[in-house]
Design a protein around this motif. Structure first.
Motif, PDB file in Angstrom:
ATOM      1  N   UNK A 229     -90.505  41.472  28.630  1.00 48.20           N
ATOM      2  CA  UNK A 229     -90.075  41.474  27.223  1.00 48.20           C
ATOM      3  C   UNK A 229     -89.999  40.036  26.701  1.00 48.20           C
ATOM      4  N   UNK A 230     -89.485  39.141  27.551  1.00 44.60           N
ATOM      5  CA  UNK A 230     -89.345  37.735  27.132  1.00 44.60           C
ATOM      6  C   UNK A 230     -90.701  37.072  26.927  1.00 44.60           C
ATOM      7  N   UNK A 231     -91.717  37.598  27.601  1.00 46.81           N
ATOM      8  CA  UNK A 231     -93.073  37.055  27.417  1.00 46.81           C
ATOM      9  C   UNK A 231     -93.521  37.251  25.964  1.00 46.81           C
ATOM     10  N   UNK A 232     -93.107  38.391  25.388  1.00 45.00           N
ATOM     11  CA  UNK A 232     -93.494  38.666  23.990  1.00 45.00           C
ATOM     12  C   UNK A 232     -92.877  37.629  23.056  1.00 45.00           C
ATOM     13  N   UNK A 233     -91.628  37.237  23.351  1.00 49.15           N
ATOM     14  CA  UNK A 233     -90.971  36.265  22.468  1.00 49.15           C
ATOM     15  C   UNK A 233     -91.243  34.825  22.925  1.00 49.15           C
ATOM     16  N   UNK A 234     -92.068  34.657  23.953  1.00 45.40           N
ATOM     17  CA  UNK A 234     -92.506  33.345  24.450  1.00 45.40           C
ATOM     18  C   UNK A 234     -91.345  32.454  24.893  1.00 45.40           C
ATOM     19  N   UNK A 235     -90.273  33.099  25.408  1.00 48.59           N
ATOM     20  CA  UNK A 235     -89.150  32.304  25.921  1.00 48.59           C
ATOM     21  C   UNK A 235     -89.549  31.628  27.221  1.00 48.59           C
ATOM     22  N   UNK A 236     -89.090  30.415  27.450  1.00 52.94           N
ATOM     23  CA  UNK A 236     -89.448  29.701  28.696  1.00 52.94           C
ATOM     24  C   UNK A 236     -88.478  30.064  29.812  1.00 52.94           C
ATOM     25  N   UNK A 237     -87.201  29.734  29.665  1.00 51.36           N
ATOM     26  CA  UNK A 237     -86.229  30.001  30.736  1.00 51.36           C
ATOM     27  C   UNK A 237     -85.636  31.390  30.521  1.00 51.36           C
ATOM     28  N   UNK A 238     -85.861  32.273  31.483  1.00 58.86           N
ATOM     29  CA  UNK A 238     -85.430  33.669  31.332  1.00 58.86           C
ATOM     30  C   UNK A 238     -84.394  34.002  32.401  1.00 58.86           C
ATOM     31  N   UNK A 239     -83.230  34.474  31.941  1.00 56.02           N
ATOM     32  CA  UNK A 239     -82.198  34.960  32.854  1.00 56.02           C
ATOM     33  C   UNK A 239     -82.112  36.477  32.688  1.00 56.02           C
ATOM     34  N   UNK A 240     -81.464  37.126  33.641  1.00 56.56           N
ATOM     35  CA  UNK A 240     -81.435  38.593  33.628  1.00 56.56           C
ATOM     36  C   UNK A 240     -80.008  39.076  33.324  1.00 56.56           C
ATOM     37  N   UNK A 241     -79.882  39.784  32.194  1.00 58.53           N
ATOM     38  CA  UNK A 241     -78.597  40.406  31.847  1.00 58.53           C
ATOM     39  C   UNK A 241     -77.507  39.377  31.574  1.00 58.53           C
ATOM     40  N   UNK A 242     -76.287  39.913  31.376  1.00 60.31           N
ATOM     41  CA  UNK A 242     -75.166  39.026  31.062  1.00 60.31           C
ATOM     42  C   UNK A 242     -74.796  38.166  32.281  1.00 60.31           C
ATOM     43  N   UNK A 243     -75.075  38.694  33.501  1.00 57.39           N
ATOM     44  CA  UNK A 243     -74.762  37.919  34.709  1.00 57.39           C
ATOM     45  C   UNK A 243     -75.560  36.613  34.726  1.00 57.39           C
ATOM     46  N   UNK A 244     -76.835  36.725  34.339  1.00 59.76           N
ATOM     47  CA  UNK A 244     -77.704  35.544  34.340  1.00 59.76           C
ATOM     48  C   UNK A 244     -77.269  34.539  33.278  1.00 59.76           C
ATOM     49  N   UNK A 245     -76.932  35.079  32.090  1.00 56.50           N
ATOM     50  CA  UNK A 245     -76.478  34.172  31.011  1.00 56.50           C
ATOM     51  C   UNK A 245     -75.201  33.463  31.424  1.00 56.50           C
ATOM     52  N   UNK A 246     -74.289  34.215  32.087  1.00 54.67           N
ATOM     53  CA  UNK A 246     -73.020  33.631  32.527  1.00 54.67           C
ATOM     54  C   UNK A 246     -73.271  32.544  33.582  1.00 54.67           C
ATOM     55  N   UNK A 247     -74.155  32.834  34.532  1.00 50.42           N
ATOM     56  CA  UNK A 247     -74.443  31.851  35.591  1.00 50.42           C
ATOM     57  C   UNK A 247     -74.998  30.557  34.989  1.00 50.42           C
ATOM     58  N   UNK A 248     -75.873  30.697  33.993  1.00 50.71           N
ATOM     59  CA  UNK A 248     -76.462  29.503  33.364  1.00 50.71           C
ATOM     60  C   UNK A 248     -75.393  28.713  32.615  1.00 50.71           C
ATOM     61  N   UNK A 249     -74.552  29.439  31.891  1.00 51.69           N
ATOM     62  CA  UNK A 249     -73.497  28.790  31.101  1.00 51.69           C
ATOM     63  C   UNK A 249     -72.516  28.051  32.032  1.00 51.69           C
ATOM     64  N   UNK A 250     -72.114  28.746  33.110  1.00 55.46           N
ATOM     65  CA  UNK A 250     -71.182  28.131  34.071  1.00 55.46           C
ATOM     66  C   UNK A 250     -71.791  26.861  34.667  1.00 55.46           C
ATOM     67  N   UNK A 251     -73.083  26.919  34.975  1.00 62.48           N
ATOM     68  CA  UNK A 251     -73.728  25.764  35.623  1.00 62.48           C
ATOM     69  C   UNK A 251     -73.789  24.560  34.696  1.00 62.48           C
ATOM     70  N   UNK A 252     -73.646  24.819  33.373  1.00 62.91           N
ATOM     71  CA  UNK A 252     -73.705  23.707  32.422  1.00 62.91           C
ATOM     72  C   UNK A 252     -72.320  23.122  32.139  1.00 62.91           C
ATOM     73  N   UNK A 253     -71.269  23.940  32.297  1.00 63.49           N
ATOM     74  CA  UNK A 253     -69.956  23.421  31.886  1.00 63.49           C
ATOM     75  C   UNK A 253     -69.028  23.072  33.069  1.00 63.49           C
TER      76      UNK A 253
END
Ligand SMILES: NC(=O)c1ccc[n+]([C@@H]2O[C@H](COP(=O)([O-])OP(=O)(O)OC[C@H]3O[C@@H](n4cnc5c(N)ncnc54)[C@H](OP(=O)(O)O)[C@@H]3O)[C@@H](O)[C@H]2O)c1
Length: 276
Positions: A229-253
């Motif tokens: 699905x992310x290929x359609x929107x041409x997103x580069x960094x793709x995480x999976x579900x809210x768990x992935x978004x949370x992991x990325x956010x945590x790794x930044x803060x």
């Protein structure tokens, strides 16, 4: 000779997009194959285990009239990228989608891991992928069309003790893909780096460590659906579900020394014996 003849026939009917999937014999790679065949792709399945590849090929062939090709190839060997490129082009000259998915894990004290295993991981996760992209990308850029998906991991978001080399190779893939996506932006080619969290496949058993308590595991289907699905929107960094978004956010803060302390405890195997 036989292949040459077949190639001519295929080139006459090249309306279907063509995808190459590495690590397609099981797990996430096999799910990419199922999904892409469902979307009308011809596919070339790559892995070492010929029997598993053949079983998947037969399964897929029952659902489609599209071309399902398979080749057994050890991508941890030097020059594997050239072999892959030659193989792919012996089937079709235009490659629509390259999925660099093949990979494996190693758990335990880095100092106890056999040097040959360390070398295989560097070759498979880094050299072969970078060399493959170098070989497949120019033609995509020339046609202003094509996509490359590379499977990294949430383990690449910050250093993780006891999977130190694995996490570092995945961090490399994230940095490499993000840089390349920027370098090639607006040229018709999509570069994606897909970062699954814990996914229910053979991966952990093969790595010799099956964690007892896993919060919110993901399915290979979920990973693949999100990635495509992310290929359609041409997103580069793709995480999976809210768990992935949370992991990325945590790794930044949160400072990495704190994250490493927690992650190292969670990942550390009870014993470092029985590693490959
Ligand atoms: N499962 C997870 O929790 C998870 C999380 C984040 C990221 N990932 C990443 O997702 C990717 C796929 O993993 P998976 O979970 O689907 O694991 P898997 O079920 O163990 O599948 C791994 C695939 O890679 C292939 N492979 C391994 N070494 C190879 C080599 N030297 N040459 C060619 N093919 C090779 C295997 O095929 P053969 O053995 O037949 O060669 C298999 O098809 C990996 O890059 C992994 O790092 C997995």
């Amino acid at each position: 000779m036989l292949r040459e003849g077949k190639k001519e026939r295929r080139e006459l009917d090249h309306t279907s997009p063509f995808a190459i999937i590495t690590g397609a014999s099981r797990g996430i790679g096999a799910e990419y194959a199922r999904a892409l065949v469902g979307q009308g792709y011809d596919v070339l399945l790559i892995a070492r285990d010929r029997t598993r590849l053949e079983n998947l090929r037969q399964e897929l062939q029952q659902t489609t009239k599209k071309e399902i090709w398979m080749e057994s190839l050890d991508l941890s060997q030097p020059h594997a990228a050239e072999t892959l490129h030659d193989m792919a082009r012996s089937y079709r000259s235009e490659i629509s989608l390259l999925i660099n998915n093949a990979g494996f894990g190693i758990y335990g004290d880095f100092a106890e891991i056999p040097p040959s295993t360390i070398q295989n991981m560097l070759q498979l996760h880094m050299n072969t992928i970078v060399e493959s992209i170098r070989l497949f990308l120019p033609d995509m850029l020339a046609r202003k069309q094509g996509s490359i998906i590379t499977i990294a991991s949430v383990a690449g978001f910050f250093p993780i003790p006891y999977i130190t080399e694995y996490a570092a190779t995945k961090a490399f893939l994230i940095a490499f893909s993000e840089g390349l996506a920027r370098e090639t932006q607006n040229q018709g080619v999509t570069i994606q780096v897909c970062c699954p969290g814990f996914t229910e496949t053979d991966f952990h058993q093969t790595a010799g460590h099956q964690p007892k308590h896993v919060l919110f595991p993901q399915s290979a289907q979920q990973v693949v659906q999100t990635s495509l699905e992310a290929l359609q929107s041409k997103r580069t960094l793709v995480t999976i579900g809210w768990q992935g978004r949370l992991a990325l956010w945590i790794s930044k803060i949160i400072p990495h020394r704190i994250l490493m302390a927690f992650a190292g405890k969670a990942v550390k195997p009870p014993s470092t014996t029985n590693l490959r």
